[in-house]
Design a protein around this motif. Structure first.
Motif, PDB file in Angstrom:
ATOM      1  N   THR A  68       5.880   0.066  12.959  1.00 43.29           N
ATOM      2  CA  THR A  68       5.996   1.503  12.740  1.00 43.29           C
ATOM      3  C   THR A  68       4.668   2.194  12.991  1.00 43.29           C
ATOM      4  OG1 THR A  68       7.637   1.077  11.025  1.00 43.29           O
ATOM      5  CG2 THR A  68       6.639   3.281  11.082  1.00 43.29           C
ATOM      6  N   GLU A  69       4.709   3.286  13.692  1.00 44.05           N
ATOM      7  CA  GLU A  69       3.476   4.014  13.996  1.00 44.05           C
ATOM      8  C   GLU A  69       2.924   4.666  12.749  1.00 44.05           C
ATOM      9  OE1 GLU A  69       1.902   7.656  16.850  1.00 44.05           O
ATOM     10  OE2 GLU A  69       3.977   6.963  16.968  1.00 44.05           O
ATOM     11  N   ARG A  70       1.639   4.476  12.503  1.00 47.40           N
ATOM     12  CA  ARG A  70       1.004   5.076  11.329  1.00 47.40           C
ATOM     13  C   ARG A  70       0.804   6.565  11.547  1.00 47.40           C
ATOM     14  NH1 ARG A  70      -3.973   1.367   9.230  1.00 47.40           N
ATOM     15  NH2 ARG A  70      -3.305  -0.600  10.109  1.00 47.40           N
ATOM     16  N   ASP A 102       3.341  -0.452  -4.281  1.00 51.20           N
ATOM     17  CA  ASP A 102       3.516  -0.488  -2.833  1.00 51.20           C
ATOM     18  C   ASP A 102       3.437   0.893  -2.195  1.00 51.20           C
ATOM     19  OD1 ASP A 102       5.868   0.493  -3.870  1.00 51.20           O
ATOM     20  OD2 ASP A 102       7.188  -0.875  -2.769  1.00 51.20           O
ATOM     21  N   SER A 103       2.761   1.820  -2.887  1.00 48.38           N
ATOM     22  CA  SER A 103       2.529   3.163  -2.352  1.00 48.38           C
ATOM     23  C   SER A 103       1.030   3.360  -2.139  1.00 48.38           C
ATOM     24  CB  SER A 103       3.056   4.228  -3.318  1.00 48.38           C
ATOM     25  OG  SER A 103       2.276   4.256  -4.509  1.00 48.38           O
ATOM     26  N   GLY A 109      -1.908  -4.319   1.309  1.00 47.89           N
ATOM     27  CA  GLY A 109      -2.637  -4.519   2.550  1.00 47.89           C
ATOM     28  C   GLY A 109      -1.708  -4.867   3.704  1.00 47.89           C
ATOM     29  N   ARG A 110      -0.707  -5.707   3.437  1.00 50.46           N
ATOM     30  CA  ARG A 110       0.253  -6.055   4.477  1.00 50.46           C
ATOM     31  C   ARG A 110       1.059  -4.831   4.902  1.00 50.46           C
ATOM     32  NH1 ARG A 110       1.550 -10.571   0.925  1.00 50.46           N
ATOM     33  NH2 ARG A 110       0.367 -12.428   1.548  1.00 50.46           N
ATOM     34  N   THR A 149       3.530   1.017   6.922  1.00 52.68           N
ATOM     35  CA  THR A 149       4.566   1.492   6.004  1.00 52.68           C
ATOM     36  C   THR A 149       4.038   1.793   4.599  1.00 52.68           C
ATOM     37  OG1 THR A 149       5.148  -0.808   5.456  1.00 52.68           O
ATOM     38  CG2 THR A 149       6.392   0.257   7.228  1.00 52.68           C
ATOM     39  N   LEU A 150       2.725   1.775   4.427  1.00 55.95           N
ATOM     40  CA  LEU A 150       2.149   2.131   3.122  1.00 55.95           C
ATOM     41  C   LEU A 150       1.980   3.636   3.083  1.00 55.95           C
ATOM     42  CD1 LEU A 150       0.977   1.038   0.417  1.00 55.95           C
ATOM     43  CD2 LEU A 150      -1.263   1.098   1.516  1.00 55.95           C
ATOM     44  N   GLY A 151       2.823   4.311   2.327  1.00 54.90           N
ATOM     45  CA  GLY A 151       2.757   5.770   2.312  1.00 54.90           C
ATOM     46  C   GLY A 151       3.095   6.340   0.959  1.00 54.90           C
TER      47      GLY A 151
END
Length: 207
Positions: free
Chosen positions: A2-4, A78-79, A198-199, A205-207
């Protein structure tokens, strides 16, 4: 992959933290938490100087850890907001007792040798070394790669957790000391959460 999406708002100022005062709407609090974390991590990648890095590193000192907790502590691990909170929480733990943090890290190196390379502490570590490390790691929020920042913090927490579990008097190997085991387990959980974040950051996908 996924594009950051990289946002470039200004860094948090007083107005970001004033928004949480008297906030009773969970949606508004979540929005403020997300916006502030995004400003920290995504907002200053172009023109960064040491003064800016120092401001981010010492944000809990200037705004108060309780203020940051009110803003970010409820965010999922996970955010982006949850990951940032855990970085500040790790720094607060080290600064509260740097001598113990250094001793636990030194002891943990015998049990988690690979992670030591990632965490980057000099050998043997002392209180000044572990304080410098967590400040350097936290500075990675605005310089370097954020995923690497999370991985380094996770590595440090994992080694320290191993040292805490095997510290003299912990009885972690034979028998059990409930207080020590729980404390080590919480630190290990923090390491796992930072590693997972970190992964997610690598995946975009960290948002």
């Amino acid at each position: 992959m996924t594009e950051r999406r990289h946002h470039r708002p200004s860094l948090p100022g007083a107005h970001h933290f004033e928004e949480i005062e008297g906030a009773v709407d969970p949606a508004r609090l979540t929005e403020a938490a997300d916006r502030t974390a995004t400003a920290l991590v995504r907002g200053a990648r172009g023109d960064v100087d040491q003064q800016l890095v120092d401001r981010v590193v010492h944000l809990a000192d200037s705004e108060g850890l309780e203020t940051l907790a009110e803003l970010w502590a409820g965010a999922p691990s996970d955010s982006l907001a949850g990951a940032v909170w855990r970085l500040y929480l790790l720094r607060a733990w080290v600064y509260a007792d740097p001598r113990t943090a250094a001793e636990e890290f030194d002891l943990g190196r015998a049990h988690v040798p690979v992670s030591e390379v990632v965490s980057g502490v000099v050998v043997p570590p002392g209180p000044d070394e572990v304080r410098r490390l967590v400040d350097e790691v936290l500075g990675g929020v605005v310089v370097g790669d954020f995923a690497d920042t999370l991985f380094r913090a996770a590595a440090f927490a994992r080694v320290a957790a191993a040292g805490r579990a095997h510290a003299p008097g912990s009885e972690a190997v034979s028998g059990s000391s409930y207080a020590s085991d729980i404390s080590a387990a919480r630190l290990l959980t923090l390491a796992d959460q930072l590693q997972h974040a970190g992964r997610l950051e690598l995946e975009g996908t960290l948002g």
